[in-house]
Scaffold this motif. Structure first.
Motif, PDB file in Angstrom:
ATOM      1  N   VAL A   1      -7.943   8.658  -0.170  1.00 11.69           N
ATOM      2  CA  VAL A   1      -8.492   7.312  -0.086  1.00 11.69           C
ATOM      3  C   VAL A   1      -7.387   6.297   0.202  1.00 11.69           C
ATOM      4  O   VAL A   1      -7.547   5.396   1.027  1.00 11.69           O
ATOM      5  CB  VAL A   1      -9.223   6.945  -1.385  1.00 11.69           C
ATOM      6  CG1 VAL A   1      -9.243   5.461  -1.597  1.00 11.69           C
ATOM      7  CG2 VAL A   1     -10.633   7.446  -1.315  1.00 11.69           C
TER       8      VAL A   1
ATOM      9  N   PHE B   1      -6.438   6.492   3.807  1.00 12.72           N
ATOM     10  CA  PHE B   1      -7.444   5.871   4.654  1.00 12.72           C
ATOM     11  C   PHE B   1      -7.330   4.345   4.585  1.00 12.72           C
ATOM     12  O   PHE B   1      -7.305   3.654   5.604  1.00 12.72           O
ATOM     13  CB  PHE B   1      -8.836   6.325   4.202  1.00 12.72           C
ATOM     14  CG  PHE B   1      -9.967   5.664   4.937  1.00 12.72           C
ATOM     15  CD1 PHE B   1     -10.211   5.957   6.259  1.00 12.72           C
ATOM     16  CD2 PHE B   1     -10.784   4.746   4.299  1.00 12.72           C
ATOM     17  CE1 PHE B   1     -11.253   5.345   6.942  1.00 12.72           C
ATOM     18  CE2 PHE B   1     -11.831   4.129   4.965  1.00 12.72           C
ATOM     19  CZ  PHE B   1     -12.063   4.435   6.290  1.00 12.72           C
ATOM     20  N   LEU B   2      -7.220   3.829   3.342  1.00 14.06           N
ATOM     21  CA  LEU B   2      -7.095   2.380   3.167  1.00 14.06           C
ATOM     22  C   LEU B   2      -5.833   1.854   3.853  1.00 14.06           C
ATOM     23  O   LEU B   2      -5.885   0.859   4.579  1.00 14.06           O
ATOM     24  CB  LEU B   2      -7.008   2.052   1.682  1.00 14.06           C
ATOM     25  CG  LEU B   2      -8.301   1.660   0.998  1.00 14.06           C
ATOM     26  CD1 LEU B   2      -8.022   1.274  -0.437  1.00 14.06           C
ATOM     27  CD2 LEU B   2      -8.970   0.499   1.720  1.00 14.06           C
TER      28      LEU B   2
ATOM     29  N   TRP C   1      -9.736  11.881  -9.717  1.00 17.69           N
ATOM     30  CA  TRP C   1     -11.172  12.107  -9.511  1.00 17.69           C
ATOM     31  C   TRP C   1     -11.558  13.562  -9.649  1.00 17.69           C
ATOM     32  O   TRP C   1     -12.732  13.895  -9.689  1.00 17.69           O
ATOM     33  CB  TRP C   1     -11.615  11.536  -8.160  1.00 17.69           C
ATOM     34  CG  TRP C   1     -11.551  10.066  -8.198  1.00 17.69           C
ATOM     35  CD1 TRP C   1     -10.454   9.292  -8.002  1.00 17.69           C
ATOM     36  CD2 TRP C   1     -12.609   9.161  -8.513  1.00 17.69           C
ATOM     37  NE1 TRP C   1     -10.764   7.981  -8.183  1.00 17.69           N
ATOM     38  CE2 TRP C   1     -12.083   7.866  -8.480  1.00 17.69           C
ATOM     39  CE3 TRP C   1     -13.965   9.334  -8.813  1.00 17.69           C
ATOM     40  CZ2 TRP C   1     -12.856   6.738  -8.743  1.00 17.69           C
ATOM     41  CZ3 TRP C   1     -14.728   8.206  -9.060  1.00 17.69           C
ATOM     42  CH2 TRP C   1     -14.180   6.934  -9.034  1.00 17.69           C
TER      43      TRP C   1
ATOM     44  N   ALA D   1      -6.743  14.053  -4.046  1.00 20.73           N
ATOM     45  CA  ALA D   1      -7.956  13.391  -4.499  1.00 20.73           C
ATOM     46  C   ALA D   1      -7.867  11.886  -4.314  1.00 20.73           C
ATOM     47  O   ALA D   1      -8.774  11.263  -3.779  1.00 20.73           O
ATOM     48  CB  ALA D   1      -8.229  13.726  -5.961  1.00 20.73           C
TER      49      ALA D   1
ATOM     50  N   LEU E   1       2.300   1.854  -3.433  1.00 22.98           N
ATOM     51  CA  LEU E   1       1.275   2.391  -4.324  1.00 22.98           C
ATOM     52  C   LEU E   1       1.141   3.892  -4.101  1.00 22.98           C
ATOM     53  O   LEU E   1       1.092   4.688  -5.039  1.00 22.98           O
ATOM     54  CB  LEU E   1      -0.047   1.688  -4.010  1.00 22.98           C
ATOM     55  CG  LEU E   1      -1.167   1.808  -5.014  1.00 22.98           C
ATOM     56  CD1 LEU E   1      -0.801   1.098  -6.285  1.00 22.98           C
ATOM     57  CD2 LEU E   1      -2.441   1.198  -4.447  1.00 22.98           C
TER      58      LEU E   1
ATOM     59  N   ILE F   1      -6.315   1.824   7.716  1.00 22.82           N
ATOM     60  CA  ILE F   1      -7.148   0.778   8.311  1.00 22.82           C
ATOM     61  C   ILE F   1      -6.565  -0.601   8.046  1.00 22.82           C
ATOM     62  O   ILE F   1      -6.562  -1.452   8.923  1.00 22.82           O
ATOM     63  CB  ILE F   1      -8.652   0.893   7.928  1.00 22.82           C
ATOM     64  CG1 ILE F   1      -9.249  -0.366   7.358  1.00 22.82           C
ATOM     65  CG2 ILE F   1      -8.953   1.952   6.981  1.00 22.82           C
ATOM     66  CD1 ILE F   1     -10.769  -0.285   7.480  1.00 22.82           C
ATOM     67  N   LEU F   2      -6.017  -0.800   6.838  1.00 24.14           N
ATOM     68  CA  LEU F   2      -5.457  -2.118   6.542  1.00 24.14           C
ATOM     69  C   LEU F   2      -4.300  -2.440   7.465  1.00 24.14           C
ATOM     70  O   LEU F   2      -4.246  -3.519   8.061  1.00 24.14           O
ATOM     71  CB  LEU F   2      -4.948  -2.160   5.098  1.00 24.14           C
ATOM     72  CG  LEU F   2      -6.014  -2.303   4.036  1.00 24.14           C
ATOM     73  CD1 LEU F   2      -5.383  -2.274   2.661  1.00 24.14           C
ATOM     74  CD2 LEU F   2      -6.779  -3.586   4.236  1.00 24.14           C
TER      75      LEU F   2
ATOM     76  N   VAL G   1       0.842  -1.204   0.000  1.00 22.26           N
ATOM     77  CA  VAL G   1       0.000   0.000   0.000  1.00 22.26           C
ATOM     78  C   VAL G   1       0.876   1.254   0.000  1.00 22.26           C
ATOM     79  O   VAL G   1       0.602   2.219  -0.708  1.00 22.26           O
ATOM     80  CB  VAL G   1      -0.962  -0.015   1.211  1.00 22.26           C
ATOM     81  CG1 VAL G   1      -1.796   1.250   1.232  1.00 22.26           C
ATOM     82  CG2 VAL G   1      -1.872  -1.225   1.146  1.00 22.26           C
TER      83      VAL G   1
END
Lengths: 393, 391
Positions: free
Chosen positions: B256, B259-260, B340, B252, B40, B263-264, B37
């Motif tokens: 996300v 956040f991912l 986005w 943008a 990325l 939590i992951l 993650v």
């Protein structure tokens, strides 16, 4: 003493270990259900789409709009029941971080085209009578505490008013959609009101004339083939001024989901890695329990119980802990869905945990409990009674 | 105070290889997810955040979050903006400022999976290229000529988008454009198509521009200009440096991903700690007699505690190395997602930087130590006689 009671006693032989395995399984299944739900939510809007609705867009770009005159032309195509203009407003309430979608539509046609979005008939009449009236999803109204009759100021990045003033809408009706193709966090308002706003902007040189409508949502009459209607519409505008690309509602929805690129694939990998991690851990724990249980198994066998009994009990134990943990995790993920939905407002306003995902999570938990306990249980079954009893005494 | 020899710890790990390996695997998978993650996110922010310079300014409509929703009137506003005092001049005294159009066009993918949205930028030739300088260069074919229906295509697009090789024709609405060259850009313009702004705007019937971009005179205070122009009576605009503009674009998707990732990794990290505690507890439990013997031969409580902690740390470290090995193959893997703000596709690659590898291994080490603390403490509290008596 019944055998189940023995399983139960064994479970609490190491309360810390059992609790840890339980918590571990719960966490892992929570994650698994969460990740799977992100992926299924993405696909859900496409699946729930109606087969008798098609969307006409510019073939060139989402940002290229079509002239208003297209409406009459589309409505003359055989098989078209009605067509409704959609225009993206790109606004926000009070602060840009309060993101939600707003569309200017022909509300009367829109409500006829989407029977799955339920609106109270009295509210519907008031909505249609008020030029500045708007329709919002019930979740959106709850989020901001809006009541029917409230004035809602919306600032738009696209339709800016001189001096940065907000556009004012009056909340006249709320809807609740039963299907995920329309989320309950969108605002719809009168297309006529938008046209009025545009007049001033166009007079100042912002916006070009003929750039009127982003999407024509079109309903196909019963008994007509949507594909034939799609081909007829696109053929009509082949020579311009704006070429169109018409798609079924499902394909239209899918183009937005596909914008996430490979993200769903990555989420799938992560979900897989989580399951592998929990599998190893369960196998590890069951293996440790099995080694400790060697003597017990020997005693049971010496007492005349079948070879398989001790192993079977170990397996049951593993399935019980992982299963209960898994159910807890999966159900927690389900309970946490509304909180996540707020976090994901911009990307997945529809985030939900479906029953199939919940059941899949529970089934996987039981399977991992079973598979993880299988090898240690088999080892226990194969042990020779005499050897075991002689050991460590 | 004598410590338990390290050899005792390492040999014990080898003898009990299967629980040790499984614990290491559990921690390894966790940090692999964390590393993936992070890689990325690193790749994504490298694409936008490190690009753009401070000496180029971007002028947008007030309130616009991106070029996609911006609009600058042409030629009224663009002419006024080009004569702004902060705009640098070239050798002939012409302002280095260009009014550009920006539109996400639906183009076909080469792999037959339908269309995707690609940025088509109408530029002023040669001013726009001069503003970008050495960061933007044609690497194959030639650049587009002004006033013609010629375009150049960013290198990453050529393998993903149909009809983007030199000599082929792309149709924008109903007007054909010829591809005459391939360009490279070190930053955010890499996945775009560039052509003459007047021709592109004519083809798409767009009589305005999306932004004005200008090279700034040295020592310009952008913040002061921004404040001045925000409330300008004639042409209110929003001014940012190019760098600040692209940094804002990362939020943008960055939001996300953050956040991912949060939590992951927190959930998986918690799970890995539980797994490690479990393994180490069992390891201590199975070796109660051993601990008794260690204590009987004279080792104190601290050496026993330390010995088990080291064992957990080694497991964590092994897991970390394993996790890093799992993530490394992802380095350079190309992927794409959507901006986005503009709905355009952007390609980027996973970037497994040395920092990410180090982070993964340190996190694994911490997870191992966290998981080992309680069991090690428990081992050190054992009473030798009782421990020896137990099975």
């Amino acid at each position: 003493m019944s055998l189940l009671k023995l399983v139960h006693r064994n479970l609490w032989r190491h309360p810390v270990r059992t609790s840890l395995t339980f918590a571990f399984s719960a966490l892992a299944l929570f994650l698994f259900v969460f990740l799977t739900s992100v992926v299924t939510t993405l696909a859900a809007a496409t699946k729930a789409s109606a087969t008798n609705r098609i969307a006409v867009q510019s073939a060139a770009s989402l940002y290229v709009y079509m002239p208003e005159s297209y409406r009459a032309k589309i409505e003359q195509v055989p098989g078209v029941e009605s067509t409704c203009p959609w225009v993206w407003f790109g606004g926000y309430y009070q602060d840009p971080s309060n993101f939600f979608a707003q569309f200017a539509v022909d509300l009367a046609t829109h409500l006829d085209q989407y029977p799955e979005a339920e609106v109270d008939p009295a509210q519907r009449a008031e909505l249609l009578a008020d030029r500045q009236g708007c329709l919002v999803g019930d979740e959106l109204a709850d989020k901001f505490g809006w009541k029917v009759g409230d004035k809602i100021p919306i600032l738009s990045n696209i339709y800016t008013v001189e001096g940065g003033k907000a556009w004012e809408f009056t909340l006249r009706a709320t809807y609740h959609s039963r299907k995920p193709n329309i989320d309950n966090k969108t605002m719809f308002f009168h297309w006529d009101y938008l046209k009025e706003m545009r007049k001033a902007l166009r007079a100042q040189g912002f916006e070009a004339s003929g750039q009127d409508v982003g999407v024509w949502m079109t309903k196909v009459k019963d008994g007509f083939d949507p594909d034939a209607v799609i081909a007829a519409i696109d053929a009509l505008f082949e020579a311009g001024p704006q070429r169109t690309r018409t798609q079924t509602e499902a394909a239209f929805q899918a183009q937005f989901a596909s914008m996430l690129g490979n993200v769903p694939t990555f989420l799938g990998w992560i979900g897989g890695a989580v399951l592998f991690a929990i599998f190893f851990s369960v196998m590890n724990t069951a293996g440790m329990a099995g080694r400790e249980r060697s003597r017990d198994a020997g005693i049971l066998k010496a007492l005349g119980f079948k070879d398989r009994l001790a192993g079977g009990m170990l397996l049951l134990e593993s399935m019980a802990v992982v299963g209960v943990g898994g159910v807890t995790g999966a159900v927690s993920a389900w309970l946490a869905a509304p909180a996540f939905r707020d976090q994901f407002a911009q990307f997945l306003p529809n985030y939900f945990v479906g029953t199939p995902t919940l059941l899949l999570g529970i089934a996987i938990a039981l399977f991992i409990g079973f598979a993880g306990g299988l090898y240690p249980a088999a080892r226990l079954t194969r042990l020779r009674t005499v050897t075991v009893l002689r050991q460590e005494a | 105070m004598r410590l338990v020899p390290l050899r005792y710890t390492t040999r014990s790990l080898v003898v009990r290889w299967s629980p040790s390996l499984f614990s290491a695997l559990g921690i390894g998978l966790t940090v692999a997810v964390l590393g993936g993650v992070l890689a990325l996110r690193e790749g994504f922010s490298a694409l936008l955040a490190d690009t753009g310079t401070d000496d180029v300014a971007v002028y947008l409509r007030p309130g616009a979050q991106s070029e996609g929703e911006s609009l600058v009137r042409y030629p009224v506003d663009t002419n006024i903006l080009k004569t702004r005092p902060e705009v640098a001049l070239d050798a002939n005294g012409t302002p280095l400022a260009a009014a550009e159009s920006y539109l996400g066009l639906k183009l076909e993918r080469t792999n037959g999976t339908g269309t995707t949205i690609v940025t088509v930028r109408g530029v002023e030739i040669p001013t726009s290229m001069a503003i970008q300088g050495a960061r933007w260069r044609v690497v194959e074919g030639r650049g587009p000529l002004p006033g013609t229906n010629e375009v150049v295509v960013g290198r990453p697009l050529t393998s993903r988008i149909k009809d983007t090789s030199i000599g082929s024709t792309l149709t924008f609405n109903v007007t054909p454009f010829q591809v005459v060259g391939i360009f490279e850009n070190d930053g955010a313009y890499a996945s775009e198509i560039w052509g003459d702004v007047d021709r592109i705007c004519a083809a798409l019937e767009r009589p305005f521009r999306q932004r004005l971009v200008a090279k700034l005179k040295p020592g310009t205070d952008v913040a002061a200009i921004a404040a001045e122009l925000e409330s300008d009576k004639r042409v209110p605009v929003k001014v940012q440096t190019e760098k600040a503009y692209f940094a804002a674009q990362t939020t943008a998707l960055g939001g996300v991903l953050a956040f991912l990732a949060g939590i992951l990794t927190s959930l998986m990290g918690a799970a890995a700690v539980l797994g490690a505690v479990n393994t180490m507890l069992a390891a201590v439990g199975a070796r109660t007699r051993e601990v008794g013997i260690l204590m009987t031969v004279g080792y104190r409580r601290f050496p026993v505690f330390f010995c088990f902690l080291v064992e957990a740390a080694i497991i964590g470290l092994a897991g970390g190395v394993l996790g890093a090995l799992l993530v490394l193959p992802f380095n350079g893997l190309q992927t794409s997602t959507t901006n986005w703000n503009t709905f355009t596709e952007i390609a980027f690659a996973f970037r497994v930087t040395p920092k990410i590898v180090l982070t993964s291994i340190s996190v694994a080490l911490v997870l191992g130590i966290l998981g080992g603390t309680v069991p090690a403490w428990r081992a050190s509290r054992l009473v030798p006689t009782a421990a020896l008596r137990r099975l």
